[in-house]
Every structure is written in C-alpha cells, then in structure tokens.
Design a protein around this motif. Structure first.
Motif, mmCIF file in Angstrom:
data_model
loop_
_atom_site.group_PDB
_atom_site.id
_atom_site.type_symbol
_atom_site.label_atom_id
_atom_site.label_comp_id
_atom_site.label_asym_id
_atom_site.label_seq_id
_atom_site.Cartn_x
_atom_site.Cartn_y
_atom_site.Cartn_z
ATOM 1 N N GLU A 1 20.273 65.151 6.313
ATOM 2 C CA GLU A 1 21.312 65.050 5.289
ATOM 3 C C GLU A 1 21.720 66.451 4.827
ATOM 4 O O GLU A 1 22.897 66.731 4.602
ATOM 5 C CB GLU A 1 20.805 64.235 4.090
ATOM 6 C CG GLU A 1 20.795 62.736 4.362
ATOM 7 C CD GLU A 1 19.853 61.959 3.437
ATOM 8 O OE1 GLU A 1 19.371 62.530 2.437
ATOM 9 O OE2 GLU A 1 19.584 60.774 3.746
ATOM 10 N N GLU B 1 8.784 63.260 9.016
ATOM 11 C CA GLU B 1 8.199 62.002 8.562
ATOM 12 C C GLU B 1 8.508 60.963 9.633
ATOM 13 O O GLU B 1 9.677 60.742 9.908
ATOM 14 C CB GLU B 1 8.819 61.611 7.217
ATOM 15 C CG GLU B 1 8.175 60.438 6.539
ATOM 16 C CD GLU B 1 6.981 60.840 5.662
ATOM 17 O OE1 GLU B 1 6.641 62.038 5.637
ATOM 18 O OE2 GLU B 1 6.401 59.958 5.045
ATOM 19 N N ASN C 1 18.811 60.792 15.001
ATOM 20 C CA ASN C 1 17.510 61.204 14.505
ATOM 21 C C ASN C 1 16.859 62.044 15.596
ATOM 22 O O ASN C 1 17.471 62.333 16.618
ATOM 23 C CB ASN C 1 16.656 60.007 14.089
ATOM 24 C CG ASN C 1 16.236 59.172 15.267
ATOM 25 O OD1 ASN C 1 16.831 59.243 16.345
ATOM 26 N ND2 ASN C 1 15.209 58.390 15.083
ATOM 27 N N ILE D 1 16.252 58.581 19.438
ATOM 28 C CA ILE D 1 15.050 59.352 19.757
ATOM 29 C C ILE D 1 13.908 58.745 18.941
ATOM 30 O O ILE D 1 14.050 58.505 17.748
ATOM 31 C CB ILE D 1 15.238 60.834 19.387
ATOM 32 C CG1 ILE D 1 16.358 61.458 20.197
ATOM 33 C CG2 ILE D 1 13.935 61.609 19.590
ATOM 34 C CD1 ILE D 1 16.072 61.636 21.662
ATOM 35 N N SER D 2 12.796 58.492 19.597
ATOM 36 C CA SER D 2 11.691 57.846 18.896
ATOM 37 C C SER D 2 10.440 58.727 18.916
ATOM 38 O O SER D 2 10.363 59.706 19.644
ATOM 39 C CB SER D 2 11.369 56.502 19.535
ATOM 40 O OG SER D 2 10.794 56.742 20.799
ATOM 41 N N PHE D 3 9.489 58.331 18.106
ATOM 42 C CA PHE D 3 8.198 59.007 18.053
ATOM 43 C C PHE D 3 7.541 59.001 19.439
ATOM 44 O O PHE D 3 6.859 59.931 19.824
ATOM 45 C CB PHE D 3 7.304 58.288 17.036
ATOM 46 C CG PHE D 3 6.061 59.046 16.676
ATOM 47 C CD1 PHE D 3 6.075 59.981 15.650
ATOM 48 C CD2 PHE D 3 4.865 58.823 17.349
ATOM 49 C CE1 PHE D 3 4.926 60.685 15.327
ATOM 50 C CE2 PHE D 3 3.716 59.524 17.026
ATOM 51 C CZ PHE D 3 3.742 60.460 16.005
ATOM 52 N N PRO E 1 24.599 65.936 19.905
ATOM 53 C CA PRO E 1 23.150 66.153 20.047
ATOM 54 C C PRO E 1 22.786 67.635 20.163
ATOM 55 O O PRO E 1 23.561 68.408 20.703
ATOM 56 C CB PRO E 1 22.836 65.421 21.351
ATOM 57 C CG PRO E 1 24.110 65.427 22.114
ATOM 58 C CD PRO E 1 25.205 65.370 21.111
ATOM 59 N N VAL E 2 21.616 67.995 19.657
ATOM 60 C CA VAL E 2 21.124 69.362 19.825
ATOM 61 C C VAL E 2 19.711 69.316 20.401
ATOM 62 O O VAL E 2 18.966 68.364 20.200
ATOM 63 C CB VAL E 2 21.096 70.165 18.512
ATOM 64 C CG1 VAL E 2 22.487 70.394 17.976
ATOM 65 C CG2 VAL E 2 20.223 69.514 17.463
ATOM 66 N N ASP F 1 19.241 63.459 18.736
ATOM 67 C CA ASP F 1 20.166 62.686 19.572
ATOM 68 C C ASP F 1 20.172 61.264 19.019
ATOM 69 O O ASP F 1 19.513 60.981 18.012
ATOM 70 C CB ASP F 1 19.682 62.711 21.036
ATOM 71 C CG ASP F 1 20.828 62.540 22.029
ATOM 72 O OD1 ASP F 1 21.852 61.910 21.667
ATOM 73 O OD2 ASP F 1 20.690 63.036 23.157
ATOM 74 N N PRO G 1 14.769 62.528 7.178
ATOM 75 C CA PRO G 1 16.191 62.277 6.918
ATOM 76 C C PRO G 1 16.799 63.239 5.888
ATOM 77 O O PRO G 1 17.978 63.594 5.999
ATOM 78 C CB PRO G 1 16.222 60.835 6.382
ATOM 79 C CG PRO G 1 14.903 60.236 6.694
ATOM 80 C CD PRO G 1 13.942 61.326 7.037
ATOM 81 N N THR H 1 22.485 60.224 9.406
ATOM 82 C CA THR H 1 21.097 59.824 9.671
ATOM 83 C C THR H 1 20.994 58.417 10.242
ATOM 84 O O THR H 1 19.948 58.034 10.740
ATOM 85 C CB THR H 1 20.235 59.889 8.396
ATOM 86 O OG1 THR H 1 20.864 59.104 7.398
ATOM 87 C CG2 THR H 1 20.077 61.309 7.921
ATOM 88 N N GLU H 2 22.063 57.657 10.137
ATOM 89 C CA GLU H 2 22.009 56.310 10.737
ATOM 90 C C GLU H 2 22.246 56.387 12.242
ATOM 91 O O GLU H 2 21.735 55.592 13.008
ATOM 92 C CB GLU H 2 23.009 55.367 10.075
ATOM 93 C CG GLU H 2 22.517 54.807 8.747
ATOM 94 C CD GLU H 2 21.119 54.143 8.845
ATOM 95 O OE1 GLU H 2 20.923 53.268 9.703
ATOM 96 O OE2 GLU H 2 20.234 54.520 8.050
ATOM 97 N N MET I 1 14.805 68.429 18.676
ATOM 98 C CA MET I 1 15.663 67.602 19.523
ATOM 99 C C MET I 1 16.285 66.518 18.660
ATOM 100 O O MET I 1 15.574 65.735 18.022
ATOM 101 C CB MET I 1 14.846 66.983 20.651
ATOM 102 C CG MET I 1 15.679 66.044 21.503
ATOM 103 S SD MET I 1 14.827 65.637 23.026
ATOM 104 C CE MET I 1 16.160 64.782 23.876
#
Lengths: 702, 335
Positions: free
Chosen positions: B290, B250, B300, B216-218, B182-183, B213, B286, B296-297, B211
């Motif tokens: 990439e 996005e 995010n 992570i969600s909207f 994670p960053v 990790d 994504p 990306t799976e 961020m």
C-alpha cells in the motif's frame, strides 16, 4: 526469555518430552535457543519476537502450546474474598490517553521477610534476584502471567491518593523534573513522561521503575499493589530517554493485556496474603474505555492462495478456535475477533500467518512460481550496464595483480589532516554520524585513499611486502552550500575506485622495471582502455599529498575524473612506515564519470592490408618539453599516412647539453589503399622532422 | 685425373671445421680461378669428339663438390648452433619473476555467486543509497517511530530523519516505486549497525530479494529459496522454514539449513542444533505494498534477505568476522 518446564506444566498437560517441546515451540515461531538442565527442572531459553508480548510469560507459552495441541489451559489460582471492603483511597487518571486502565489493591499488615525457597528458585532460574516476599510476588506474577505489577509502601504514600499523569498535566507547566528511582539514581524526567504521583510528588515512573520514596522495605506494613495498562509508545519513549530498560518497560512498550491485568492483580494479592499474610482490601479499578476487540474478515480462499494450500473451511475454523479467536463464519468468509492479548492481530494477513504457523511452515508444499519472463525494464537495464562496467574495471585491476579490499565506509577528519587536505576542499564536507562507535569512524568517507593507506600500514606492520590493493566503493559527498546538514536531504553517493601500490627496497634477483608513476599510469591507461576512453588528459596536480613532480590530475572532456601519483615521502613518514626506502603510489577515479564517458557505440574501422614503413629519428629539445606536446605536434601534421607514433628513448646526460634532452621516436607509415614507396616516405618523414624541429626549436641528434 | 681431384677434395673437406675455411675451399675449387673452373675453361682446348664426354664428367664433379660443400655447411651450422645453445644454459630452479595475480575479496566473491544464482532465475539487480531516509529504512517498511522492532537494529543516525541503512530492505521500497508490477529484483549492498564485537562489525553486506506478481504464494517463496540454497551449498542440503517476525513481511519466516560442517549432527558452529540460520524471508506485508501504491488485491509477493559475511564464514570456515575488513594480504591471497 527463560521458562521453567515444571512451571509450564502447572498450566497445561504436556504429552511430549522437553526435546519435542523445544522443537514444537521453534516450529510455531518461538525459537528455543538453549535448554538448561537443572537437577529437578529444565529451563528453556526462548527468543520471543517483538510482536508477541503475550508470550513473555510462562502462561503465555502454555497458551501457545494449548493452541498447538488443541487442549485446554488452566489459569493459576487467584480467587479470594476481600477481608475489608471499605477503602479510603483515591485513584485518578489525568492523562487517559497514556493510561487506559489503572487498578490496585491495598493489603495491610503484611510481614516482610524472605520468600519461600520454591519461589526464590523460580525467580533465580528466570534471571530475577530475590528481594523480599512482597516484591518477589510481584515479579513472580510478572513471570507467570506477563503482566508487570508494582507494590508501593502505603504509609510512605502521602494523601491516600494516586494520580496518574505527566508533569505537564499534573503541574500545569513544562520543564524537566527530578525523581529518585528504586535503584537509587536521581533521574531527570521529561515533562511528557507518564508518572505516578501521590498528593505531593512523583512516586514512580509509570511502567518503568518505582520510586525510592515509596519502596517496600523490611519496615513496610501496608502496601498498595498497582496493576495498570500504559500506552506502549509513551513507555518506550520514557524508557529510551532515561536509558532505563526494565522487565516492566520491556513488556509495556510491546503491549500488555488490558483484560488480564485485573486477574494478575488478584493473583498477586492472593499470593501475598498466602506468603506474607495481611488483610486484602477492596479493589480500585479505573477503566474509562472498555476494550473492544478488532473485527477482521478472513476469506477462506485467501488463506489458500497466499499460502499455496488447500485447507477446508472446517480446518481453518479449528485453527482459529484453538487460538481462542471468536469466530462467526459463513460459506466464504469468517468474522474473527482476536482476544485482548493478541494486539498483533490487526488484519487478514495476520490471521493467515497464524494458520500457517500452526499448520507448520515445513508442511507447506514447495513450488516454483509461474512468472512472466522478460520483465526487464529500462531502469534495470541501465543498472545492469553500470554493474558490468564496474565488473570490467574490477577484472582489469585483478588481472594487473591488485588485491581487492573492502573497508568500512567510515573515516575521520584526522585522516584528511594526514593528507593535508585543505578546509575548503569538497572532501571536507563530510556526512557526519551522530552516534559513531569511535571518533576514528565519525564520518562517511569522501575519498578511499585513507582506508587504502591504512591497509598498507596494517600489512607493513605485519611484515607483508610488495602490496597492491584496490577498492571499489561508494564515497559520500555533502553537497549542501551551508555547513549544517539539512535534515532530510541525502548526500550524493559516488562509486570510486582507489588503487594503491606499496614498494620498498628489497634485494631481488630481477632488475626494477619502471618508475612508480609510470607503473600506476600504465594501470590507469589500462582501465581507460578497458572503457574505450581515448581522449584523456594528464595535467600536473594540486593534490597536496602527492609529489608535485610525479603526479597528475586526470581529465576527460574538461572534467576531472581523478588523480594519480606518488605519495609525498613526508606523509609516508607520518604514517609511521619505517621500512627501507618505502614508496607508495596511488590513484583514485570517479567511476560514475568514467561510466558517463565510456564508449558504448563501438564502430568497426577498417585497417590496411598493405605493408608498413618505419622511420626512427632522435632529436634534442628543451628538457621541459613534455611528451604530450611532442605527440600532439605529430598528430597535427597534415597527413593520413601516420599509423603509429612511439617514443622509445628519452635521454639526458653525457653528449647532451644541459637543460636539453634527447627524444627518440619511431613513426610507422602505412596507407589504407596502396603500398607506400620508400622515396615517398623519406620525403614525408623529413618534412615531418623539419616541422617538429621548427616547432620545438630542436636539433637532430647526431 | 678427375678422380684424383675428387680424392684431394674429400681429404680437404674432411679437415674443415669452420664456415670461413669452408668458404676458402669453395673458392679453391669453384671460384673464378678455382680448379674446376679452370678445367671447364680448358674444355675448349680438347677435341670436339672428347668434349662431350669430358664435359659431362666435369659437370658431375662440380655438382659433387657443390653438394658436399652445402652438406658440410649445414653440419657446421648445426654444430655451431648446438655449441651456442650449450653456453646458454640457465639455472631453471631459480624462482621465476613472479607477479602475483590479484584476488577477489571473499565477500565480493560470495556476493557475486549469490547474485549470479538469482540473475539466472530471472531477477534484476537493484541498488539504493547507503545513507537513507528514515522513511525508506523504517516507516515505509511498517516500522514506525517508537516501535519496539526498531530495537532489533542499532541504528547510526546522521540527522533525525537520515540514517545509515540498517538493512537492504529500503531498496524494496525504492525499487517498487520506480517500477510497475510485476517486479523481480535483488539488491546487494552494504548495511550498517551500531554494533561491534567478535561476531558483529558496524558495516556488513546483505542481499535483499523481492518478487511481486499475481498469484505468488508462500509455497513459491519456499521454491525459490530452497533452489537457491541447493545451488549455493549443494543439492540435498536440508532446509527448514520456521515462523519469525519482520514488520515488513507477513507471514514471516526464518530459513535454516542443515549445518554444512557437521552434517546436522551438532557442532560448535551450529551451537549443537544441527541447523544454521541463513535467510530471513516472508510474504510482503500489505502495508508495504500500500505504501508504494500497489493494488494488494491483485498483486502480492515475497521478500527475503541474507547476510553475506555469514555465508562467506560458513563456506570458507572463517571464524572471525573482523578478518574481512583487516585486509591482511595473507588473508586476501587465499581467495
């Protein structure tokens, strides 16, 4: 883009008032920037993001509202039966990669005149000037459906044919070609720009602007209407190269709806016949590669994890259907085929955004992330050390009464000329900007001094006095050996600190303290002290803009970290500063190097508990003997009892022979392990003095 | 007889006003040939019976004189000191020898405030070059050449492949390449656009944030940014998220806060809308992940960016952006 509320209501039943619509549009991503009120209408000024060319029309906005409300939308009337089926006209596409579809219709015996009032008003409210009924209809359909159309004067078109291709393909040779556009300007078009040709010559720059030679004028009787689909990249390049941006190029470069163009063509023909009369002929439609919608798999679960929501499969399906996406769903996922006007929908995430948009960003719950602590890594650690180092430098300067400035990173070679910086100086190897706003800002700074000097000039010219400025910013050095800039090699960026002090003669209650050079040297020493740098050497500088007798280069471990000194009075004069006895002193240091040499490992050193003894002596030496030589001599003397050396007087004048000076110093003696005896110190001090006298050929001052 | 001496002494000492006269008096009574001293010497001439009595009285007299002299000495010293101080009065209403303290530039002041808030939330601070490759500034951020999104930013070019960075977003790419997820970092810095008028300068400052990790969600993006706005502008400031477009995020969002000047009623600064645009943000596209080789799976995250000039103008109510770069001391001294 401007959208008339009345016009909008022709396509969709809107249950809310204009304020609510403005709010809804903003909430679904089409920010309403202004609402203009007219006597009989309201016009919305909407900011359409570049990814949504499908919304660059009244119909497009209606479609968005239809997705929001989940209500149907009505397409404007466009059906008719052609008056004449037979066509004696040919269209051929020579560059199918640049033109994916080309359709057209001929309308004969139109009566060119002014457009009806209602149409003119709608065009004007949208910011388009009315020209004549035929041209106005093409523009009207552009605003209505978002598809750019063009009408040619059929009779000035030679050979009953249209060819679509670049000069390279059509003429079979490279090189620029000239053509005159509708605005009367003769333009040089590159050989890979897509053009529309008749049997002889170019008659339009495809998707950008029509040609003057086939313009629809008051004498036009027959017209050919073009409705095509061009490659966005090609249109954008041509438009950029020509510096010509039109309503048409704006839409084509963002991407038009390849399926809609036929309806737009018919809508246009329909309106022309209604307004200008004439007979509509059969249609031409060259469409080599039929549009295939992208097929995207959307995982229901992904929608919820990305957005932090808990939507059901059914909820999601409804959003997709309202957006007119074709869907085939199973338990886990749904296969989505977006309509031809949504060329921005390319992958799963794009669909997730659509759902978020319609759901409403504001309704998405707010949660702090669960994240692991201590993701500090070595890269970050190093950076944070550098930042706190810079902060220390900055704070020291603030404490010393300097005001922090921020200047643009630009300068020009004239600035370096003013400072008499020679051509071979590394600071002349600038990073040059191809398209600067002004020549004064044509390259990146290689030194902070010109900006600081300008700050002083600006302030002095506004009557401000007693100025102390500093700036901590990057400079940019081109380290290529050749003068040419290498295409993709980045310059070196170094963080420098530049400090400037401006004084002029002012009547004051208080006596002037010290020489400007020593004042600024004191600041440099404070900075070095803040970084715990001890081994720093000051040597006379060769900087051409500094007073040769009152300036220094600053070295640490044989590496130059900067310079310090008093600006030459001639340069102050060149700056146009005409105040009383102005003086400017300055320094500039490379903080990268300073960081490299600053002490991180601090070790405690014990200090003595015993009393000290001090002895003062004044000696007369050659006037050019520098203090540093003197101090080094004392440091060389083999004893560990000297704790501190301080110079407290340097004097030239009465009672001292010419070319000599008197230097008075005080030595503080102290031992770490015992109390020193007076006699012991007397002996040591007199030996030390003899040593100094011998080395400097000096004499005790009586 | 000793009483007479005492009386005489009292008279003598009363008329004394200086330390030197006092010293003479001391000599007169207590000196080697002083009155008391000579009496003490004459003790040997009296009878052994009288001696103790007389000795006692003599000593008492001597002590009396000594004390009186010491007291007089102190009072003269005190008097002289107070006289000296009286002559040393200066005009305390004359202005002091003023050295104005240095002042932070308002932009750096705000920048540091912003950085501080995010650092406290666990973000690192990252930097990147200001003269940047087209690749990092645009292409890696999903803005290919010939993309209309390039029109959103007027670019200064150094060569075909090198630009002055138009935003701090290329630091996202460089920062991710340097690390493994994670960053979590922010990247403050200077950015450049080929644009100059009352509200635009060719150089300005941004702070970028990133961020990345697992999970992570909207919703988390909203959490972090609302906290930031509340810490920066005060608890309870309303915040609005609305869809927007950035090629490298996005879903993308524009973040508005309730106008802090008119409290949302509508004023000149918020163009009567009651809202102020303060941040751009979104879930990292994504394609961007990439481009830096992240899975990306599994990972995010979100990114955001803000303009420091705008925040400073709002906070300090500055109406002309050019003031920041004129560096007029009358401006600088106010911060």
């Amino acid at each position: 883009m401007k959208v008339s509320f009345h016009w909008l209501k022709e396509f969709i039943h809107i249950p809310d008032d204009i304020e609510k619509i403005a709010q809804i549009l903003t909430e679904i991503g089409h920010e309403v920037e202004a609402v203009e009120r007219y006597e009989d209408d309201v016009v919305l000024e909407i900011n359409i993001t570049p990814n949504r060319p499908d919304c660059l029309s009244v119909f497009g906005i209606a479609r968005e509202l239809s997705a929001y409300y989940g209500v149907p939308i009505k397409f404007p009337e466009y059906n008719f039966t052609p008056d004449v089926i037979d066509l004696n006209f040919n269209v051929s596409i020579f560059d199918p990669d640049l033109c994916n579809r080309y359709a057209g219709r001929i309308v004969k015996n139109v009566k060119i005149s002014t457009s009806p009032e209602w149409m003119r008003q709608r065009l004007e409210k949208s910011g388009i000037r009315s020209i004549n009924n035929v041209v106005d209809v093409t523009n009207y359909v552009l605003l209505e459906l978002g598809h750019p159309l063009h009408a040619f004067d059929l009779n000035s078109l030679k050979g009953n044919m249209i060819r679509v291709g670049t000069p390279k393909t059509i003429l079979g040779r490279a090189g620029k070609i000239k053509t005159k556009t509708l605005d009367g300007v003769e333009r040089q078009v590159s050989d890979d720009a897509l053009l529309i040709w008749d049997s002889e010559e170019p008659i339009a720059i495809a998707g950008v602007m029509g040609g003057l030679n086939t313009e629809v004028t008051e004498n036009t009787k027959d017209i050919f209407i073009e409705s095509a689909h061009f490659n966005p990249i090609s249109i954008r390049r041509t438009s950029k190269n020509l510096g010509l941006k039109t309503e048409s190029s704006y839409r084509f470069e963002r991407g038009c709806d390849i399926k809609l163009l036929k309806k737009a063509l018919d809508r246009c023909a329909f309106l022309i016949k209604n307004i200008a009369g004439g007979q509509i002929f059969g249609k031409i439609d060259i469409y080599p590669k039929i549009f295939q919608p992208t097929e995207i798999n959307l995982r229901y679960e992904k929608v919820n994890t990305v957005l932090g929501l808990n939507l059901s499969k059914e909820d999601i399906d409804i959003y997709l259907k309202n957006l007119s996406f074709e869907v085939e769903s199973d338990d886990e996922r749904v296969k989505v085929r977006p309509p031809s006007y949504r060329n921005d929908i390319k992958r799963e995430i794009d669909i997730i955004e659509e759902i978020a948009r319609l759901y409403g960003y504001d309704k998405i719950p707010t949660n702090m992330p669960f994240a692991s602590i201590g993701i500090d890594d070595q890269v970050s650690r190093q950076l944070s050390l550098q930042n706190s180092f810079r902060e220390r430098i900055r704070n020291t300067l603030l404490n010393y009464g300097f005001n922090e400035t921020i200047n643009f990173s630009f300068m020009s070679h004239q600035d370096l000329d003013l400072l008499k910086i020679p051509q071979e100086d590394p600071r002349r190897k600038t990073v040059n900007i191809l398209n600067p706003l002004r020549v004064e800002d044509s390259c990146m700074r290689t030194t902070l001094i010109p900006s600081l000097l300008k700050n002083v000039i600006f302030n002095v010219s506004h009557g401000n006095r007693d100025l102390r400025f500093f700036e901590i910013s990057r400079i940019f050095l081109n380290e290529n050996s050749s003068k040419e800039q290498v295409k993709d090699r980045l310059p070196v960026e170094i963080v420098n600190v530049g400090v400037i002090n401006y004084k002029e003669k002012v009547k004051t209650l208080y006596k002037e303290e010290s020489h400007d050079f020593y004042l600024m040297k004191g600041v440099v020493e404070a900075l070095l002290n803040a970084c715990k740098i001890k081994d720093c050497v000051f040597v006379r500088t060769t900087e051409p803009f500094l007073h040769p007798g009152q300036s220094a280069d600053i070295y640490i471990s044989n590496s130059k970290i900067g310079f310090l000194g008093v600006l030459l009075p001639t340069i102050i004069n060149d700056c146009g500063i005409k105040t009383q006895k102005p003086s400017i002193s300055l320094f500039e240091l490379d903080l990268g190097k300073l960081f490299k040499y600053h002490t991180v490992d601090i070790r405690y050193r014990p200090f003595s508990k015993y009393p000290y003894i001090e002895r003062d002596t004044a000696i007369v030496v050659d006037s050019n003997l520098e203090a540093i030589t003197f101090q080094n001599l004392i440091k060389q003397y083999p004893t560990d009892l000297i704790e501190e050396i301080s110079l407290f007087d340097i004097y030239q004048g009465a009672n001292i022979p010419p070319n000599k000076k008197s230097v008075a110093f005080r030595i503080r003696y102290r031992a770490l392990d015992r109390t020193l005896k007076d006699e012991e110190v007397d002996t040591l001090h007199s030996q030390l003095v003899s040593f100094i006298l011998e080395k400097t050929k000096g004499q005790i001052r009586m | 007889m000793l009483e007479e001496i005492k009386e005489k002494f009292s008279k003598d000492i009363a008329s004394i006003t200086s330390l030197s006269d006092l010293n003479d008096l001391r000599v007169k009574y207590l000196g080697k040939k002083g009155i008391i001293t000579s009496y003490l010497k004459s003790l040997s001439t009296v009878t052994p019976e009288e001696r103790p009595v007389l000795g006692k009285v003599l000593n008492e007299t001597k002590l009396y004189i000594e004390r009186a002299i010491l007291a007089k000495e102190n009072s003269i010293k005190e008097f002289e000191l107070s006289n000296k101080i009286k002559t040393e009065y200066i005009d305390i209403t004359v202005p002091g020898k003023f050295v104005a303290p240095g002042t932070e530039h308002p932009l750096n002041k705000i920048l540091n405030e912003v950085v501080d808030i995010f650092v406290k939330m666990g973000f690192n601070v990252e930097e990147g070059p200001e003269v940047e490759l087209d690749y990092f500034n645009f292409e890696a951020l999903n803005i290919p050449k010939d993309h209309p999104a390039r029109d959103m930013q007027d670019t200064f070019y150094i060569t075909d492949e090198i630009v002055l960075r138009t935003h701090t977003s290329p630091v996202q790419i460089r920062g991710m390449i340097k690390r493994k997820p994670p960053v979590r970092f922010i990247a403050p810095g200077k950015v450049y656009r080929c644009d100059a008028d009352i509200s635009h300068t060719p150089m300005f400052h941004q702070v970028e944030g990133l961020m990345i990790d697992e999970n992570i969600s909207f919703s988390n993006l909203k959490g972090i940014l609302i906290s930031f706005i509340h810490m920066m502008f005060g608890e309870g400031v309303p915040v609005r998220f609305r869809p927007s477009f950035f090629p490298f995020t996005e879903p993308s969002a524009e973040v508005d806060m309730g106008c802090i000047l008119c409290k949302g009623i509508g004023c000149r600064v918020c163009k009567q809308s009651g809202w102020l645009e303060i941040l751009g943000a979104g879930m990292v596209h994504p394609v961007v992940l990439e481009n830096v080789g992240y899975d990306t799976e599994r990972y995010n995250g979100f990114a955001f960016g803000m303009g420091i000039e705008r925040i400073a103008m709002l906070k300090y109510q500055i109406d002309d952006i050019r003031l920041f770069f004129e560096n007029d001391i009358r401006f600088l001294r106010q911060f």
